[in-house]
Design a protein around this motif. Sequence first.
Motif, PDB file in Angstrom:
ATOM      1  N   TYR A 134       0.822  -1.211   0.000  1.00 52.21           N
ATOM      2  CA  TYR A 134       0.000   0.000   0.000  1.00 52.21           C
ATOM      3  C   TYR A 134       0.857   1.262   0.000  1.00 52.21           C
ATOM      4  N   ASP A 135       1.969   1.202   0.695  1.00 46.83           N
ATOM      5  CA  ASP A 135       2.879   2.337   0.702  1.00 46.83           C
ATOM      6  C   ASP A 135       3.382   2.599  -0.720  1.00 46.83           C
ATOM      7  N   TRP A 136       3.721   1.521  -1.403  1.00 45.21           N
ATOM      8  CA  TRP A 136       4.192   1.636  -2.791  1.00 45.21           C
ATOM      9  C   TRP A 136       3.121   2.269  -3.673  1.00 45.21           C
ATOM     10  N   MET A 137       1.885   1.775  -3.538  1.00 39.60           N
ATOM     11  CA  MET A 137       0.801   2.315  -4.364  1.00 39.60           C
ATOM     12  C   MET A 137       0.564   3.798  -4.074  1.00 39.60           C
ATOM     13  N   ALA A 138       0.538   4.150  -2.807  1.00 41.50           N
ATOM     14  CA  ALA A 138       0.295   5.547  -2.448  1.00 41.50           C
ATOM     15  C   ALA A 138       1.387   6.449  -3.005  1.00 41.50           C
ATOM     16  N   LYS A 139       2.623   6.021  -2.851  1.00 40.48           N
ATOM     17  CA  LYS A 139       3.746   6.847  -3.310  1.00 40.48           C
ATOM     18  C   LYS A 139       3.767   6.963  -4.830  1.00 40.48           C
ATOM     19  N   LEU A 140       3.301   5.903  -5.490  1.00 40.27           N
ATOM     20  CA  LEU A 140       3.208   5.930  -6.942  1.00 40.27           C
ATOM     21  C   LEU A 140       2.396   7.155  -7.380  1.00 40.27           C
ATOM     22  N   PHE A 141       1.289   7.352  -6.727  1.00 40.34           N
ATOM     23  CA  PHE A 141       0.406   8.471  -7.087  1.00 40.34           C
ATOM     24  C   PHE A 141       0.986   9.814  -6.697  1.00 40.34           C
ATOM     25  N   THR A 142       1.564   9.861  -5.504  1.00 40.32           N
ATOM     26  CA  THR A 142       2.006  11.173  -5.021  1.00 40.32           C
ATOM     27  C   THR A 142       3.342  11.583  -5.617  1.00 40.32           C
ATOM     28  N   GLU A 143       4.161  10.604  -6.013  1.00 45.86           N
ATOM     29  CA  GLU A 143       5.510  10.961  -6.440  1.00 45.86           C
ATOM     30  C   GLU A 143       5.726  10.936  -7.948  1.00 45.86           C
ATOM     31  N   THR A 144       4.723  10.422  -8.687  1.00 46.75           N
ATOM     32  CA  THR A 144       4.870  10.430 -10.138  1.00 46.75           C
ATOM     33  C   THR A 144       4.177  11.661 -10.700  1.00 46.75           C
ATOM     34  N   PRO A 145       4.917  12.490 -11.419  1.00 55.92           N
ATOM     35  CA  PRO A 145       4.269  13.664 -12.019  1.00 55.92           C
ATOM     36  C   PRO A 145       3.332  13.209 -13.129  1.00 55.92           C
ATOM     37  N   ARG A 146       2.174  13.828 -13.197  1.00 56.86           N
ATOM     38  CA  ARG A 146       1.214  13.432 -14.222  1.00 56.86           C
ATOM     39  C   ARG A 146       1.373  14.336 -15.441  1.00 56.86           C
TER      40      ARG A 146
ATOM     41  N   LYS B 139      -1.341   2.670 -16.078  1.00 57.80           N
ATOM     42  CA  LYS B 139       0.042   2.458 -16.522  1.00 57.80           C
ATOM     43  C   LYS B 139       1.020   2.600 -15.371  1.00 57.80           C
ATOM     44  N   LEU B 140       0.677   3.449 -14.417  1.00 58.80           N
ATOM     45  CA  LEU B 140       1.503   3.610 -13.227  1.00 58.80           C
ATOM     46  C   LEU B 140       1.722   2.247 -12.579  1.00 58.80           C
ATOM     47  N   PHE B 141       0.660   1.513 -12.453  1.00 61.18           N
ATOM     48  CA  PHE B 141       0.742   0.200 -11.797  1.00 61.18           C
ATOM     49  C   PHE B 141       1.459  -0.830 -12.652  1.00 61.18           C
ATOM     50  N   THR B 142       1.135  -0.812 -13.940  1.00 59.52           N
ATOM     51  CA  THR B 142       1.685  -1.875 -14.777  1.00 59.52           C
ATOM     52  C   THR B 142       3.126  -1.613 -15.193  1.00 59.52           C
ATOM     53  N   GLU B 143       3.507  -0.341 -15.225  1.00 59.02           N
ATOM     54  CA  GLU B 143       4.832  -0.033 -15.762  1.00 59.02           C
ATOM     55  C   GLU B 143       5.882   0.304 -14.713  1.00 59.02           C
ATOM     56  N   THR B 144       5.455   0.458 -13.472  1.00 60.70           N
ATOM     57  CA  THR B 144       6.443   0.735 -12.433  1.00 60.70           C
ATOM     58  C   THR B 144       6.831  -0.574 -11.759  1.00 60.70           C
ATOM     59  N   PRO B 145       8.121  -0.900 -11.775  1.00 63.54           N
ATOM     60  CA  PRO B 145       8.533  -2.126 -11.078  1.00 63.54           C
ATOM     61  C   PRO B 145       8.395  -1.925  -9.572  1.00 63.54           C
ATOM     62  N   ARG B 146       7.924  -2.958  -8.902  1.00 63.82           N
ATOM     63  CA  ARG B 146       7.726  -2.848  -7.458  1.00 63.82           C
ATOM     64  C   ARG B 146       8.951  -3.423  -6.760  1.00 63.82           C
ATOM     65  N   PRO B 147       9.545  -2.631  -5.863  1.00 64.62           N
ATOM     66  CA  PRO B 147      10.727  -3.133  -5.156  1.00 64.62           C
ATOM     67  C   PRO B 147      10.353  -4.351  -4.329  1.00 64.62           C
TER      68      PRO B 147
END
Lengths: 153, 153
Positions: A134-146, B139-147
Amino acid sequence: MAEREQVLDWVERMAMFCAEEYGVPPIAGRILGWLMICDPPEQSAGQIAAAIGASKASLATNMRVLTDAKFVRRRTRPGERTNYYRVDDDAWETVIRRRVASLTEFRDLAADGIDLAGTGSGRAERLRVAHDVYDWMAKLFTETPRPRTRKQP
Amino acid sequence: MAEREQVLDWVERMAMFCAEEYGVPPIAGRILGWLMICDPPEQSAGQIAAAIGASKASLATNMRVLTDAKFVRRRTRPGERTNYYRVDDDAWETVIRRRVASLTEFRDLAADGIDLAGTGSGRAERLRVAHDVYDWMAKLFTETPRPRTRKQP
DNA sequence: CAGGAAGTTCAGTATGTTCTGAACTAGCTA
DNA sequence: TAGCTAGTTCAGAACATACTGAACTTCCTG
Protein backbone atom coordinates in the motif's frame (compact mmCIF):
# COMPACT_ATOMS: atom_id res chain seq x y z
CA MET A 1 -29.33 1.70 -32.86
CA ALA A 2 -30.34 5.33 -32.67
CA GLU A 3 -27.73 7.83 -31.48
CA ARG A 4 -29.75 8.77 -28.42
CA GLU A 5 -30.31 5.16 -27.50
CA GLN A 6 -26.59 4.40 -27.83
CA VAL A 7 -25.76 7.31 -25.57
CA LEU A 8 -28.26 6.18 -22.94
CA ASP A 9 -26.81 2.71 -23.15
CA TRP A 10 -23.34 4.11 -22.53
CA VAL A 11 -24.65 6.16 -19.62
CA GLU A 12 -26.11 3.03 -18.13
CA ARG A 13 -22.85 1.14 -18.47
CA MET A 14 -20.97 3.97 -16.81
CA ALA A 15 -23.60 4.18 -14.08
CA MET A 16 -23.33 0.51 -13.31
CA PHE A 17 -19.56 0.72 -13.26
CA CYS A 18 -19.70 3.55 -10.72
CA ALA A 19 -22.30 1.69 -8.67
CA GLU A 20 -20.36 -1.55 -8.57
CA GLU A 21 -16.85 -0.18 -8.22
CA TYR A 22 -17.46 2.86 -6.09
CA GLY A 23 -20.72 2.08 -4.37
CA VAL A 24 -22.64 5.13 -5.52
CA PRO A 25 -26.43 4.78 -5.86
CA PRO A 26 -27.58 3.90 -9.39
CA ILE A 27 -29.17 7.28 -9.99
CA ALA A 28 -26.05 9.14 -8.93
CA GLY A 29 -24.15 6.97 -11.37
CA ARG A 30 -26.56 7.81 -14.17
CA ILE A 31 -26.29 11.51 -13.43
CA LEU A 32 -22.51 11.27 -13.59
CA GLY A 33 -22.58 9.26 -16.78
CA TRP A 34 -25.02 11.63 -18.39
CA LEU A 35 -23.05 14.72 -17.39
CA MET A 36 -19.90 13.19 -18.82
CA ILE A 37 -21.33 12.81 -22.29
CA CYS A 38 -24.29 15.18 -22.60
CA ASP A 39 -24.53 18.19 -24.85
CA PRO A 40 -24.58 20.94 -23.69
CA PRO A 41 -22.22 19.95 -20.89
CA GLU A 42 -24.15 21.99 -18.35
CA GLN A 43 -27.75 21.03 -17.69
CA SER A 44 -30.57 21.64 -15.24
CA ALA A 45 -31.90 19.01 -12.86
CA GLY A 46 -35.07 18.88 -14.93
CA GLN A 47 -33.20 18.15 -18.13
CA ILE A 48 -31.11 15.48 -16.44
CA ALA A 49 -34.14 13.88 -14.80
CA ALA A 50 -35.87 13.68 -18.17
CA ALA A 51 -32.77 12.18 -19.79
CA ILE A 52 -32.14 9.42 -17.27
CA GLY A 53 -35.76 8.84 -16.27
CA ALA A 54 -35.62 9.64 -12.57
CA SER A 55 -37.86 11.63 -10.25
CA LYS A 56 -37.32 15.23 -9.17
CA ALA A 57 -36.84 14.01 -5.60
CA SER A 58 -34.12 11.57 -6.60
CA LEU A 59 -32.36 14.30 -8.51
CA ALA A 60 -32.35 16.59 -5.48
CA THR A 61 -30.94 13.89 -3.20
CA ASN A 62 -28.33 12.58 -5.61
CA MET A 63 -27.20 15.98 -6.88
CA ARG A 64 -26.43 16.85 -3.28
CA VAL A 65 -24.33 13.71 -2.87
CA LEU A 66 -22.41 14.48 -6.04
CA THR A 67 -21.84 18.16 -5.32
CA ASP A 68 -20.79 17.42 -1.72
CA ALA A 69 -18.32 14.89 -3.11
CA LYS A 70 -16.98 17.59 -5.45
CA PHE A 71 -17.60 15.52 -8.55
CA VAL A 72 -20.29 17.83 -9.86
CA ARG A 73 -20.41 21.61 -9.75
CA ARG A 74 -23.57 23.67 -9.41
CA ARG A 75 -23.83 26.98 -11.20
CA THR A 76 -26.53 29.59 -11.02
CA ARG A 77 -27.21 32.20 -13.64
CA PRO A 78 -28.18 35.75 -12.71
CA GLY A 79 -31.92 36.34 -12.80
CA GLU A 80 -32.69 32.64 -13.05
CA ARG A 81 -33.86 30.32 -10.37
CA THR A 82 -32.74 27.16 -12.14
CA ASN A 83 -29.47 25.55 -11.12
CA TYR A 84 -27.19 24.12 -13.76
CA TYR A 85 -24.85 21.24 -13.18
CA ARG A 86 -21.73 19.98 -14.86
CA VAL A 87 -18.85 17.65 -14.12
CA ASP A 88 -16.46 19.57 -11.89
CA ASP A 89 -13.25 20.56 -13.70
CA ASP A 90 -11.31 19.11 -10.78
CA ALA A 91 -13.35 15.91 -10.58
CA TRP A 92 -10.50 13.71 -11.78
CA GLU A 93 -8.00 15.34 -9.48
CA THR A 94 -10.47 14.61 -6.71
CA VAL A 95 -10.64 10.97 -7.76
CA ILE A 96 -6.86 10.72 -7.44
CA ARG A 97 -6.79 12.51 -4.09
CA ARG A 98 -9.46 10.19 -2.66
CA ARG A 99 -7.58 7.17 -3.90
CA VAL A 100 -4.38 8.28 -2.23
CA ALA A 101 -6.26 8.98 1.00
CA SER A 102 -7.72 5.48 0.96
CA LEU A 103 -4.34 3.88 0.29
CA THR A 104 -2.60 5.76 3.08
CA GLU A 105 -5.41 4.97 5.49
CA PHE A 106 -4.89 1.27 4.88
CA ARG A 107 -1.13 1.66 5.12
CA ASP A 108 -1.42 3.46 8.45
CA LEU A 109 -3.81 0.83 9.72
CA ALA A 110 -1.26 -1.82 8.77
CA ALA A 111 1.43 0.17 10.58
CA ASP A 112 -0.72 0.19 13.72
CA GLY A 113 -1.06 -3.56 13.38
CA ILE A 114 2.70 -3.95 13.14
CA ASP A 115 3.16 -1.96 16.34
CA LEU A 116 0.49 -4.01 18.03
CA ALA A 117 2.02 -7.29 16.94
CA GLY A 118 5.46 -6.18 18.02
CA THR A 119 7.92 -5.04 15.36
CA GLY A 120 10.06 -7.91 14.22
CA SER A 121 7.61 -10.64 15.21
CA GLY A 122 6.31 -13.07 12.62
CA ARG A 123 2.87 -11.50 12.75
CA ALA A 124 4.39 -8.10 12.14
CA GLU A 125 6.38 -9.40 9.18
CA ARG A 126 3.18 -10.64 7.61
CA LEU A 127 1.57 -7.23 8.02
CA ARG A 128 4.62 -5.47 6.71
CA VAL A 129 4.12 -7.04 3.31
CA ALA A 130 0.66 -5.47 3.15
CA HIS A 131 2.01 -2.20 4.48
CA ASP A 132 4.72 -2.06 1.85
CA VAL A 133 2.33 -2.78 -1.01
CA TYR A 134 0.00 0.00 0.00
CA ASP A 135 2.88 2.34 0.70
CA TRP A 136 4.19 1.64 -2.79
CA MET A 137 0.80 2.32 -4.36
CA ALA A 138 0.30 5.55 -2.45
CA LYS A 139 3.75 6.85 -3.31
CA LEU A 140 3.21 5.93 -6.94
CA PHE A 141 0.41 8.47 -7.09
CA THR A 142 2.01 11.17 -5.02
CA GLU A 143 5.51 10.96 -6.44
CA THR A 144 4.87 10.43 -10.14
CA PRO A 145 4.27 13.66 -12.02
CA ARG A 146 1.21 13.43 -14.22
CA PRO A 147 1.71 14.57 -17.81
CA ARG A 148 -0.51 17.50 -18.67
CA THR A 149 -3.43 16.43 -20.85
CA ARG A 150 -3.16 18.10 -24.19
CA LYS A 151 -5.29 18.49 -27.29
CA GLN A 152 -5.47 15.46 -29.54
CA PRO A 153 -3.38 16.19 -32.67
CA MET B 1 -6.40 -2.13 27.42
CA ALA B 2 -5.68 -5.85 27.33
CA GLU B 3 -3.62 -7.19 24.43
CA ARG B 4 -6.47 -9.34 23.16
CA GLU B 5 -8.92 -6.47 23.33
CA GLN B 6 -6.51 -4.22 21.44
CA VAL B 7 -6.13 -6.80 18.72
CA LEU B 8 -9.89 -7.22 18.38
CA ASP B 9 -10.21 -3.46 18.19
CA TRP B 10 -7.67 -3.38 15.38
CA VAL B 11 -9.48 -6.20 13.59
CA GLU B 12 -12.69 -4.22 13.82
CA ARG B 13 -11.06 -1.13 12.37
CA MET B 14 -9.63 -3.16 9.50
CA ALA B 15 -12.99 -4.84 8.96
CA MET B 16 -14.80 -1.52 8.75
CA PHE B 17 -12.20 -0.18 6.37
CA CYS B 18 -12.69 -3.15 4.06
CA ALA B 19 -16.46 -2.86 4.34
CA GLU B 20 -16.55 0.85 3.56
CA GLU B 21 -13.83 1.01 0.93
CA TYR B 22 -14.29 -2.30 -0.80
CA GLY B 23 -17.89 -3.20 -0.03
CA VAL B 24 -17.21 -6.57 1.58
CA PRO B 25 -19.67 -7.79 4.21
CA PRO B 26 -18.66 -6.95 7.79
CA ILE B 27 -17.96 -10.55 8.72
CA ALA B 28 -15.73 -11.09 5.69
CA GLY B 29 -13.87 -7.95 6.75
CA ARG B 30 -13.43 -9.31 10.27
CA ILE B 31 -12.16 -12.63 8.96
CA LEU B 32 -9.61 -10.84 6.82
CA GLY B 33 -8.56 -8.55 9.65
CA TRP B 34 -8.22 -11.48 12.03
CA LEU B 35 -6.23 -13.58 9.59
CA MET B 36 -3.85 -10.68 9.01
CA ILE B 37 -2.87 -10.41 12.64
CA CYS B 38 -3.70 -13.72 14.33
CA ASP B 39 -1.23 -16.20 15.76
CA PRO B 40 -0.85 -18.84 14.47
CA PRO B 41 -1.37 -17.40 10.99
CA GLU B 42 -3.37 -20.41 9.90
CA GLN B 43 -6.62 -21.13 11.73
CA SER B 44 -9.76 -23.21 11.46
CA ALA B 45 -13.20 -21.78 10.81
CA GLY B 46 -14.14 -22.66 14.39
CA GLN B 47 -11.22 -20.73 15.83
CA ILE B 48 -11.93 -17.75 13.65
CA ALA B 49 -15.63 -17.82 14.46
CA ALA B 50 -14.84 -17.83 18.17
CA ALA B 51 -12.37 -14.96 17.77
CA ILE B 52 -14.62 -12.60 15.87
CA GLY B 53 -17.92 -13.73 17.36
CA ALA B 54 -19.76 -14.94 14.28
CA SER B 55 -21.88 -17.99 13.57
CA LYS B 56 -20.69 -21.14 11.86
CA ALA B 57 -23.04 -20.42 8.97
CA SER B 58 -21.61 -16.96 8.45
CA LEU B 59 -18.12 -18.37 8.45
CA ALA B 60 -19.01 -20.89 5.76
CA THR B 61 -20.58 -18.23 3.53
CA ASN B 62 -17.89 -15.62 3.99
CA MET B 63 -14.94 -18.00 3.77
CA ARG B 64 -16.26 -19.01 0.39
CA VAL B 65 -16.40 -15.40 -0.76
CA LEU B 66 -12.84 -14.81 0.41
CA THR B 67 -11.38 -17.98 -1.05
CA ASP B 68 -13.18 -17.42 -4.37
CA ALA B 69 -11.71 -13.92 -4.44
CA LYS B 70 -8.25 -15.43 -3.83
CA PHE B 71 -7.63 -13.37 -0.72
CA VAL B 72 -7.69 -16.37 1.57
CA ARG B 73 -6.30 -19.84 0.99
CA ARG B 74 -7.76 -23.03 2.34
CA ARG B 75 -5.47 -25.84 3.39
CA THR B 76 -6.31 -29.33 4.50
CA ARG B 77 -4.10 -31.58 6.55
CA PRO B 78 -3.88 -35.28 5.87
CA GLY B 79 -6.07 -37.37 8.17
CA GLU B 80 -7.93 -34.32 9.38
CA ARG B 81 -11.34 -33.13 8.40
CA THR B 82 -10.82 -29.57 9.55
CA ASN B 83 -9.90 -26.92 7.00
CA TYR B 84 -7.36 -24.29 7.86
CA TYR B 85 -7.33 -20.80 6.43
CA ARG B 86 -4.72 -18.14 6.02
CA VAL B 87 -4.19 -14.96 4.04
CA ASP B 88 -3.14 -16.02 0.56
CA ASP B 89 0.51 -15.31 -0.14
CA ASP B 90 -0.53 -13.64 -3.37
CA ALA B 91 -3.34 -11.64 -1.80
CA TRP B 92 -1.61 -8.31 -2.28
CA GLU B 93 -0.66 -9.09 -5.84
CA THR B 94 -4.32 -9.87 -6.37
CA VAL B 95 -5.27 -6.51 -4.91
CA ILE B 96 -3.03 -4.78 -7.41
CA ARG B 97 -4.28 -6.85 -10.35
CA ARG B 98 -7.91 -6.09 -9.47
CA ARG B 99 -7.14 -2.43 -9.20
CA VAL B 100 -5.55 -2.36 -12.62
CA ALA B 101 -8.49 -4.24 -14.10
CA SER B 102 -10.90 -1.70 -12.65
CA LEU B 103 -8.86 1.23 -13.95
CA THR B 104 -8.62 -0.16 -17.45
CA GLU B 105 -12.32 -0.97 -17.49
CA PHE B 106 -13.12 2.67 -16.79
CA ARG B 107 -10.56 3.81 -19.32
CA ASP B 108 -12.05 1.59 -22.01
CA LEU B 109 -15.52 2.78 -21.15
CA ALA B 110 -14.32 6.35 -21.56
CA ALA B 111 -12.79 5.40 -24.91
CA ASP B 112 -16.15 4.03 -26.04
CA GLY B 113 -17.73 7.30 -25.01
CA ILE B 114 -15.20 9.24 -27.03
CA ASP B 115 -16.01 7.15 -30.11
CA LEU B 116 -19.70 7.63 -29.49
CA ALA B 117 -19.38 11.38 -29.09
CA GLY B 118 -17.25 11.65 -32.20
CA THR B 119 -13.49 12.05 -31.79
CA GLY B 120 -12.52 15.67 -31.79
CA SER B 121 -15.91 16.97 -30.64
CA GLY B 122 -16.22 19.02 -27.47
CA ARG B 123 -17.96 16.16 -25.73
CA ALA B 124 -15.16 13.81 -26.68
CA GLU B 125 -12.54 16.24 -25.39
CA ARG B 126 -14.28 16.27 -22.04
CA LEU B 127 -14.19 12.49 -21.90
CA ARG B 128 -10.59 12.36 -23.00
CA VAL B 129 -9.51 14.09 -19.81
CA ALA B 130 -11.10 11.28 -17.82
CA HIS B 131 -9.64 8.69 -20.16
CA ASP B 132 -6.16 10.08 -19.80
CA VAL B 133 -6.32 10.18 -16.01
CA TYR B 134 -7.36 6.55 -15.80
CA ASP B 135 -4.86 5.54 -18.44
CA TRP B 136 -2.15 7.24 -16.43
CA MET B 137 -3.20 5.46 -13.24
CA ALA B 138 -3.37 2.06 -14.90
CA LYS B 139 0.04 2.46 -16.52
CA LEU B 140 1.50 3.61 -13.23
CA PHE B 141 0.74 0.20 -11.80
CA THR B 142 1.69 -1.87 -14.78
CA GLU B 143 4.83 -0.03 -15.76
CA THR B 144 6.44 0.74 -12.43
CA PRO B 145 8.53 -2.13 -11.08
CA ARG B 146 7.73 -2.85 -7.46
CA PRO B 147 10.73 -3.13 -5.16
CA ARG B 148 10.97 -6.55 -3.58
CA THR B 149 9.87 -6.50 0.04
CA ARG B 150 12.77 -7.46 2.24
CA LYS B 151 13.37 -8.18 5.88
CA GLN B 152 13.41 -5.19 8.15
CA PRO B 153 17.02 -4.48 9.25
C1' DC C 1 -50.97 39.78 -6.49
C1' DA C 2 -51.85 35.10 -8.70
C1' DG C 3 -49.94 31.34 -11.24
C1' DG C 4 -46.50 28.30 -12.01
C1' DA C 5 -42.00 26.08 -12.10
C1' DA C 6 -37.66 24.81 -9.35
C1' DG C 7 -36.15 22.82 -5.51
C1' DT C 8 -36.29 20.49 -0.85
C1' DT C 9 -37.91 17.31 2.59
C1' DC C 10 -40.22 13.45 4.35
C1' DA C 11 -42.95 9.31 4.95
C1' DG C 12 -43.82 5.14 2.89
C1' DT C 13 -42.75 1.36 -0.23
C1' DA C 14 -39.93 -1.70 -2.51
C1' DT C 15 -35.81 -4.03 -2.82
C1' DG C 16 -31.60 -6.03 -1.53
C1' DT C 17 -28.16 -7.54 1.93
C1' DT C 18 -26.47 -9.81 5.93
C1' DC C 19 -26.76 -12.83 9.50
C1' DT C 20 -28.27 -16.83 12.10
C1' DG C 21 -30.62 -21.20 13.78
C1' DA C 22 -31.79 -25.45 12.34
C1' DA C 23 -31.67 -29.30 9.51
C1' DC C 24 -28.64 -31.97 7.03
C1' DT C 25 -24.29 -34.48 5.19
C1' DA C 26 -20.10 -36.56 5.90
C1' DG C 27 -15.82 -38.01 8.05
C1' DC C 28 -13.09 -39.19 12.13
C1' DT C 29 -12.81 -42.02 16.59
C1' DA C 30 -13.90 -45.16 19.99
C1' DT D 1 -21.87 -49.02 14.66
C1' DA D 2 -22.77 -44.91 17.50
C1' DG D 3 -21.32 -40.54 18.76
C1' DC D 4 -19.09 -36.40 17.98
C1' DT D 5 -17.49 -32.61 15.20
C1' DA D 6 -16.66 -29.89 10.71
C1' DG D 7 -18.91 -28.10 7.23
C1' DT D 8 -22.88 -26.72 4.02
C1' DT D 9 -27.38 -25.06 2.82
C1' DC D 10 -31.60 -22.80 3.36
C1' DA D 11 -35.56 -20.20 5.18
C1' DG D 12 -36.62 -16.44 7.73
C1' DA D 13 -35.65 -12.33 10.59
C1' DA D 14 -33.43 -8.03 10.97
C1' DC D 15 -31.56 -4.38 8.91
C1' DA D 16 -30.15 -1.06 5.45
C1' DT D 17 -30.69 1.35 1.02
C1' DA D 18 -32.86 3.51 -2.89
C1' DC D 19 -36.58 5.59 -4.91
C1' DT D 20 -40.82 8.19 -5.39
C1' DG D 21 -45.23 10.89 -4.60
C1' DA D 22 -46.88 14.45 -2.11
C1' DA D 23 -46.69 18.41 0.60
C1' DC D 24 -44.27 22.42 1.11
C1' DT D 25 -41.23 26.69 0.29
C1' DT D 26 -39.35 29.98 -2.70
C1' DC D 27 -38.81 32.87 -6.38
C1' DC D 28 -39.69 34.34 -11.08
C1' DT D 29 -43.26 36.12 -14.48
C1' DG D 30 -47.36 38.04 -16.20
